[in-house]
Write a protein that holds these residues in place. Sequence first.
Motif, PDB file in Angstrom:
ATOM      1  N   UNK A  20       0.818  -1.216   0.000  1.00  0.00           N
ATOM      2  CA  UNK A  20       0.000   0.000   0.000  1.00  0.00           C
ATOM      3  C   UNK A  20       0.856   1.271   0.000  1.00  0.00           C
ATOM      4  N   UNK A  21       2.082   1.188   0.536  1.00  0.00           N
ATOM      5  CA  UNK A  21       2.978   2.349   0.488  1.00  0.00           C
ATOM      6  C   UNK A  21       3.377   2.655  -0.961  1.00  0.00           C
ATOM      7  N   UNK A  22       3.520   1.618  -1.757  1.00  0.00           N
ATOM      8  CA  UNK A  22       3.888   1.797  -3.165  1.00  0.00           C
ATOM      9  C   UNK A  22       2.716   2.360  -3.970  1.00  0.00           C
ATOM     10  N   UNK A  23       1.482   1.992  -3.593  1.00  0.00           N
ATOM     11  CA  UNK A  23       0.308   2.428  -4.335  1.00  0.00           C
ATOM     12  C   UNK A  23      -0.162   3.805  -3.870  1.00  0.00           C
ATOM     13  N   UNK A  24      -0.460   3.919  -2.583  1.00  0.00           N
ATOM     14  CA  UNK A  24      -1.003   5.164  -2.031  1.00  0.00           C
ATOM     15  C   UNK A  24       0.102   6.190  -1.808  1.00  0.00           C
ATOM     16  N   UNK A  25       1.233   5.731  -1.359  1.00  0.00           N
ATOM     17  CA  UNK A  25       2.354   6.609  -1.069  1.00  0.00           C
ATOM     18  C   UNK A  25       2.200   7.320   0.260  1.00  0.00           C
ATOM     19  N   UNK A  26       3.163   8.159   0.572  1.00  0.00           N
ATOM     20  CA  UNK A  26       3.127   8.960   1.794  1.00  0.00           C
ATOM     21  C   UNK A  26       4.022  10.180   1.627  1.00  0.00           C
ATOM     22  N   UNK A  27       3.816  11.118   2.522  1.00  0.00           N
ATOM     23  CA  UNK A  27       4.603  12.345   2.477  1.00  0.00           C
ATOM     24  C   UNK A  27       5.935  12.132   3.186  1.00  0.00           C
ATOM     25  N   UNK A  28       6.964  12.734   2.616  1.00  0.00           N
ATOM     26  CA  UNK A  28       8.282  12.716   3.245  1.00  0.00           C
ATOM     27  C   UNK A  28       8.829  14.136   3.260  1.00  0.00           C
ATOM     28  N   UNK A  29       9.757  14.369   4.172  1.00  0.00           N
ATOM     29  CA  UNK A  29      10.474  15.636   4.261  1.00  0.00           C
ATOM     30  C   UNK A  29      11.958  15.326   4.140  1.00  0.00           C
ATOM     31  N   UNK A  30      12.661  16.165   3.414  1.00  0.00           N
ATOM     32  CA  UNK A  30      14.088  15.939   3.184  1.00  0.00           C
ATOM     33  C   UNK A  30      14.864  17.204   3.501  1.00  0.00           C
ATOM     34  N   UNK A  31      15.939  17.035   4.284  1.00  0.00           N
ATOM     35  CA  UNK A  31      16.911  18.095   4.532  1.00  0.00           C
ATOM     36  C   UNK A  31      18.197  17.709   3.810  1.00  0.00           C
ATOM     37  N   UNK A  32      18.857  18.701   3.260  1.00  0.00           N
ATOM     38  CA  UNK A  32      20.090  18.469   2.518  1.00  0.00           C
ATOM     39  C   UNK A  32      21.147  19.438   3.017  1.00  0.00           C
ATOM     40  N   UNK A  33      22.333  18.930   3.294  1.00  0.00           N
ATOM     41  CA  UNK A  33      23.473  19.755   3.706  1.00  0.00           C
ATOM     42  C   UNK A  33      24.630  19.404   2.773  1.00  0.00           C
ATOM     43  N   UNK A  34      25.021  20.361   1.950  1.00  0.00           N
ATOM     44  CA  UNK A  34      26.053  20.139   0.943  1.00  0.00           C
ATOM     45  C   UNK A  34      27.248  21.026   1.236  1.00  0.00           C
ATOM     46  N   UNK A  35      28.411  20.413   1.309  1.00  0.00           N
ATOM     47  CA  UNK A  35      29.653  21.150   1.494  1.00  0.00           C
ATOM     48  C   UNK A  35      30.184  21.545   0.114  1.00  0.00           C
ATOM     49  N   UNK A  36      30.318  22.842  -0.111  1.00  0.00           N
ATOM     50  CA  UNK A  36      30.825  23.354  -1.380  1.00  0.00           C
ATOM     51  C   UNK A  36      32.303  23.701  -1.210  1.00  0.00           C
ATOM     52  N   UNK A  37      33.134  23.055  -1.999  1.00  0.00           N
ATOM     53  CA  UNK A  37      34.578  23.278  -1.934  1.00  0.00           C
ATOM     54  C   UNK A  37      34.977  24.394  -2.895  1.00  0.00           C
ATOM     55  N   UNK A  38      34.466  25.566  -2.613  1.00  0.00           N
ATOM     56  CA  UNK A  38      34.760  26.746  -3.420  1.00  0.00           C
ATOM     57  C   UNK A  38      34.478  27.969  -2.563  1.00  0.00           C
ATOM     58  N   UNK A  39      34.977  29.086  -2.971  1.00  0.00           N
ATOM     59  CA  UNK A  39      34.683  30.348  -2.292  1.00  0.00           C
ATOM     60  C   UNK A  39      34.186  31.331  -3.340  1.00  0.00           C
ATOM     61  N   UNK A  40      32.924  31.711  -3.292  1.00  0.00           N
ATOM     62  CA  UNK A  40      32.447  32.706  -4.255  1.00  0.00           C
ATOM     63  C   UNK A  40      33.225  34.011  -4.072  1.00  0.00           C
ATOM     64  N   UNK A  41      33.750  34.531  -5.165  1.00  0.00           N
ATOM     65  CA  UNK A  41      34.560  35.747  -5.074  1.00  0.00           C
ATOM     66  C   UNK A  41      33.927  36.913  -5.834  1.00  0.00           C
ATOM     67  N   UNK A  42      32.754  36.679  -6.359  1.00  0.00           N
ATOM     68  CA  UNK A  42      32.017  37.739  -7.029  1.00  0.00           C
ATOM     69  C   UNK A  42      30.528  37.426  -6.895  1.00  0.00           C
ATOM     70  N   UNK A  43      29.720  38.095  -7.598  1.00  0.00           N
ATOM     71  CA  UNK A  43      28.276  37.919  -7.468  1.00  0.00           C
ATOM     72  C   UNK A  43      27.704  37.133  -8.647  1.00  0.00           C
ATOM     73  N   UNK A  44      28.486  36.188  -9.166  1.00  0.00           N
ATOM     74  CA  UNK A  44      28.064  35.408 -10.318  1.00  0.00           C
ATOM     75  C   UNK A  44      27.750  33.972  -9.923  1.00  0.00           C
ATOM     76  N   UNK A  45      26.643  33.457 -10.419  1.00  0.00           N
ATOM     77  CA  UNK A  45      26.250  32.084 -10.121  1.00  0.00           C
ATOM     78  C   UNK A  45      27.282  31.080 -10.616  1.00  0.00           C
TER      79      UNK A  45
END
Length: 115
Positions: A20-45
């Motif tokens: 029934x979990x596969x058919x009806x499903x259920x709500x989940x919540x996800x937290x993500x913590x990502x370590x970025x090995x960079x230092x933004x040095x300007x205002x560019x994405x």
Amino acid sequence: MYHIRMNNMQFHSHIGVLPEEKVVGQDIQIDLDVEANTQPHDDLLTTTVSYADFYDIVDHIVSNSKADLIETLAQNIMTQIKKADARIGTVKVTIRKLGLPIDGVLDNVEIEMEQ
């Protein structure tokens, strides 16, 4: 190095051991913590890591997963996030499964994995 944290992303999933979990499903919540090995040095994405890409990756994985275990879902998310950008270091995923098929009183079950 810096961290990007995305908290309490909410999805409807079809993950679980019971049929029934596969058919009806259920709500989940996800937290993500990502370590970025960079230092933004300007205002560019282009000089930083895009968290919008992370949301799209997580959404795609959750929407298409029929895994039995939320641990498998967490592993898939970590693997795909790390593949997204060579500047990504450690990834930590927390998944809370709501509306559990357990005969008891509790808010959720939560797992946390790091890679």
